[in-house]
Design a protein around this motif. Sequence first.
Motif, PDB file in Angstrom:
ATOM      1  N   PHE A  37     150.504 -49.814  25.152  1.00  0.00           N
ATOM      2  CA  PHE A  37     149.609 -50.055  24.035  1.00  0.00           C
ATOM      3  C   PHE A  37     148.187 -50.174  24.560  1.00  0.00           C
ATOM      4  O   PHE A  37     147.968 -50.381  25.741  1.00  0.00           O
ATOM      5  CB  PHE A  37     149.991 -51.338  23.297  1.00  0.00           C
ATOM      6  CG  PHE A  37     151.256 -51.234  22.493  1.00  0.00           C
ATOM      7  CD1 PHE A  37     151.205 -51.091  21.120  1.00  0.00           C
ATOM      8  CD2 PHE A  37     152.493 -51.289  23.109  1.00  0.00           C
ATOM      9  CE1 PHE A  37     152.365 -51.006  20.368  1.00  0.00           C
ATOM     10  CE2 PHE A  37     153.663 -51.200  22.379  1.00  0.00           C
ATOM     11  CZ  PHE A  37     153.590 -51.057  21.001  1.00  0.00           C
ATOM     12  N   GLN A  39     144.053 -51.724  23.308  1.00  0.00           N
ATOM     13  CA  GLN A  39     143.249 -52.446  22.338  1.00  0.00           C
ATOM     14  C   GLN A  39     141.774 -52.329  22.712  1.00  0.00           C
ATOM     15  O   GLN A  39     141.359 -52.804  23.765  1.00  0.00           O
ATOM     16  CB  GLN A  39     143.664 -53.910  22.260  1.00  0.00           C
ATOM     17  CG  GLN A  39     143.000 -54.680  21.138  1.00  0.00           C
ATOM     18  CD  GLN A  39     143.675 -56.009  20.873  1.00  0.00           C
ATOM     19  OE1 GLN A  39     144.383 -56.543  21.713  1.00  0.00           O
ATOM     20  NE2 GLN A  39     143.468 -56.548  19.685  1.00  0.00           N
ATOM     21  N   LYS A  43     139.177 -53.889  17.499  1.00  0.00           N
ATOM     22  CA  LYS A  43     140.249 -53.127  16.876  1.00  0.00           C
ATOM     23  C   LYS A  43     141.606 -53.765  17.153  1.00  0.00           C
ATOM     24  O   LYS A  43     141.756 -54.562  18.075  1.00  0.00           O
ATOM     25  CB  LYS A  43     140.249 -51.681  17.376  1.00  0.00           C
ATOM     26  CG  LYS A  43     139.014 -50.888  17.001  1.00  0.00           C
ATOM     27  CD  LYS A  43     139.142 -49.440  17.428  1.00  0.00           C
ATOM     28  CE  LYS A  43     137.944 -48.625  17.001  1.00  0.00           C
ATOM     29  NZ  LYS A  43     138.076 -47.203  17.407  1.00  0.00           N
ATOM     30  N   GLU A  44     142.593 -53.386  16.348  1.00  0.00           N
ATOM     31  CA  GLU A  44     143.953 -53.867  16.541  1.00  0.00           C
ATOM     32  C   GLU A  44     144.622 -53.124  17.684  1.00  0.00           C
ATOM     33  O   GLU A  44     144.255 -52.001  18.025  1.00  0.00           O
ATOM     34  CB  GLU A  44     144.772 -53.694  15.260  1.00  0.00           C
ATOM     35  CG  GLU A  44     144.297 -54.539  14.097  1.00  0.00           C
ATOM     36  CD  GLU A  44     145.186 -54.409  12.885  1.00  0.00           C
ATOM     37  OE1 GLU A  44     145.049 -55.218  11.961  1.00  0.00           O
ATOM     38  OE2 GLU A  44     146.037 -53.493  12.852  1.00  0.00           O
ATOM     39  N   GLU A  46     147.140 -50.820  19.448  1.00  0.00           N
ATOM     40  CA  GLU A  46     147.799 -49.630  18.948  1.00  0.00           C
ATOM     41  C   GLU A  46     148.738 -49.028  19.980  1.00  0.00           C
ATOM     42  O   GLU A  46     148.509 -49.116  21.187  1.00  0.00           O
ATOM     43  CB  GLU A  46     146.768 -48.578  18.517  1.00  0.00           C
ATOM     44  CG  GLU A  46     145.921 -48.030  19.648  1.00  0.00           C
ATOM     45  CD  GLU A  46     144.980 -46.922  19.206  1.00  0.00           C
ATOM     46  OE1 GLU A  46     145.050 -46.509  18.027  1.00  0.00           O
ATOM     47  OE2 GLU A  46     144.170 -46.475  20.035  1.00  0.00           O
ATOM     48  N   ALA A  60     151.391 -41.204  20.778  1.00  0.00           N
ATOM     49  CA  ALA A  60     150.463 -41.198  19.661  1.00  0.00           C
ATOM     50  C   ALA A  60     149.791 -39.835  19.586  1.00  0.00           C
ATOM     51  O   ALA A  60     149.561 -39.184  20.610  1.00  0.00           O
ATOM     52  CB  ALA A  60     149.416 -42.295  19.839  1.00  0.00           C
TER      53      ALA A  60
END
Length: 122
Positions: A37, A39, A43-44, A46, A60
């Motif tokens: 992931f 970050q 922002k969150e 992802e 992604a």
Amino acid sequence: QVQLVESGRGLVQAGSSLRLSCAASGRIYSSHFMGWFRQAPGKEREFVAGLRLSGNTYYADSVKGRFTISRDSAKNTLYLQMNSLKTEDTAVYYCAVNRQGYSRGSEDYDIWGQGTQVTVSS
């Protein structure tokens, strides 16, 4: 319990490559799913990429074709090879384990590393 430690932080130029590593101190079982992931500031967190121990990989859309996730079972280590880096790839990157199986949601992951900073300059 499994503990994760990321390495490979760096400041790199756009268009260059970087490889991140995630060393696991405990056993990873075949039913587990491992992922990366990231970050960015404000922002969150992802999903970037994920790996089943059976061999299936997931990415992604923003990194597909540029990033590759892999695992070295002998070293109990997860890797993220990042090529053709863009400034928008700048973030703190985390490796994580979902003991329940496949998911792209950070809330489903049980174990997290401390994160490693990747900064891509233009």
